[in-house]
Design a protein around this motif. Structure first.
Motif, PDB file in Angstrom:
ATOM      1  N   PHE A 217      -3.042   1.995  -3.954  1.00 58.01           N
ATOM      2  CA  PHE A 217      -2.631   3.474  -3.414  1.00 58.01           C
ATOM      3  C   PHE A 217      -4.059   4.344  -2.450  1.00 58.01           C
ATOM      4  O   PHE A 217      -5.411   3.976  -2.652  1.00 58.01           O
ATOM      5  CB  PHE A 217      -3.086   3.796  -4.944  1.00 58.01           C
TER       6      PHE A 217
ATOM      7  N   ILE B  10       3.386   6.958 -10.575  1.00 63.69           N
ATOM      8  CA  ILE B  10       2.581   5.961 -10.174  1.00 63.69           C
ATOM      9  C   ILE B  10       2.629   5.261 -11.264  1.00 63.69           C
ATOM     10  O   ILE B  10       2.873   3.914 -11.215  1.00 63.69           O
ATOM     11  CB  ILE B  10       0.835   6.543  -9.688  1.00 63.69           C
TER      12      ILE B  10
ATOM     13  N   THR C  91       0.999  -0.928   0.168  1.00 64.16           N
ATOM     14  CA  THR C  91      -0.047  -0.472   0.549  1.00 64.16           C
ATOM     15  C   THR C  91       0.522   1.393   0.393  1.00 64.16           C
ATOM     16  O   THR C  91       2.081   1.314   0.798  1.00 64.16           O
ATOM     17  CB  THR C  91      -1.129   0.473   1.281  1.00 64.16           C
ATOM     18  N   VAL C  92       0.610   2.153  -0.860  1.00 64.54           N
ATOM     19  CA  VAL C  92       1.632   3.133  -0.938  1.00 64.54           C
ATOM     20  C   VAL C  92       1.341   4.379  -0.697  1.00 64.54           C
ATOM     21  O   VAL C  92      -0.525   4.199  -1.834  1.00 64.54           O
ATOM     22  CB  VAL C  92       2.265   3.184  -2.585  1.00 64.54           C
ATOM     23  N   SER C  93       1.197   5.564   0.016  1.00 64.21           N
ATOM     24  CA  SER C  93       0.078   6.673   0.207  1.00 64.21           C
ATOM     25  C   SER C  93       1.023   7.658  -0.657  1.00 64.21           C
ATOM     26  O   SER C  93       1.412   7.883  -0.027  1.00 64.21           O
ATOM     27  CB  SER C  93       0.603   6.696   1.809  1.00 64.21           C
TER      28      SER C  93
ATOM     29  N   SER D 233      -4.308   8.125   0.489  1.00 62.54           N
ATOM     30  CA  SER D 233      -3.307   9.868   0.598  1.00 62.54           C
ATOM     31  C   SER D 233      -3.431   9.266   1.524  1.00 62.54           C
ATOM     32  O   SER D 233      -4.619   8.900   2.499  1.00 62.54           O
ATOM     33  CB  SER D 233      -4.777  10.118  -0.171  1.00 62.54           C
TER      34      SER D 233
ATOM     35  N   THR E  39       3.330   1.026 -11.518  1.00 65.75           N
ATOM     36  CA  THR E  39       3.077   0.597 -11.799  1.00 65.75           C
ATOM     37  C   THR E  39       3.205  -0.536 -12.796  1.00 65.75           C
ATOM     38  O   THR E  39       3.788  -1.504 -13.194  1.00 65.75           O
ATOM     39  CB  THR E  39       1.479   1.062 -12.143  1.00 65.75           C
TER      40      THR E  39
END
Length: 156
Positions: free
Chosen positions: A133, A115, A102-104, A135, A119
């Protein structure tokens, strides 16, 4: 029966998170909607807090439950691994397992190029890695496990 120990309810939560609503999640898992609703109600009763915000249509996962999703994903990934023939036979073959990160990102940043690049790299080099993703998790999100990687804004 203790519904918290029922893997199906955690799969259902994961699908609700993915699809955005209980109806589509139930269809995806081939569970009758009435059964899915009952599972959610039982889990809410056992946990002692609300899972679905029913004031909105469709009902959405509450913020508290969304914070649990990285742990739910890990539970499901681990279950998939330990129930795999490779694990059961003790061969330790891990090439077919799926993993997730999980990328914030900050809401006010344009991380589109990053991104897209990330990806693309993951699809070609790490096909079993799923990216999610989110935020503004920030440092708190990293420490709580809501994000595995966080991009912090450089603007003051």
């Amino acid at each position: 029966m203790n519904v918290k120990e029922n893997l199906k309810v955690w799969q259902l939560l994961s699908e609700i998170n993915k699809t955005g609503n209980l109806t589509d999640a139930a269809k995806s898992l081939d569970i009758p909607l009435s059964r899915a609703s009952k599972l959610i109600n039982q889990l809410e009763e056992e946990l002692g807090y609300t899972i679905l915000d029913r004031s909105k249509k469709p009902a959405l996962l509450t913020w508290e439950v969304k914070k649990l999703m990285p742990y739910v994903q890990r539970l499901l990934c681990n279950w998939k691994f330990i129930s795999s023939p490779e694990f059961i036979k003790g061969t330790g073959v891990r090439k077919n397992l799926e993993y997730s990160l999980t990328v914030s990102f900050p809401v006010n940043s344009d991380g589109t190029k990053f991104i897209n690049s990330l990806t693309h790299i993951c699809r070609t080099k790490y096909p079993n890695l799923q990216l999610q993703f989110t935020s503004d998790c920030g440092e708190t999100g990293l420490l709580s496990g809501a994000a595995d990687i966080a991009w912090f804004s450089t603007k003051a």
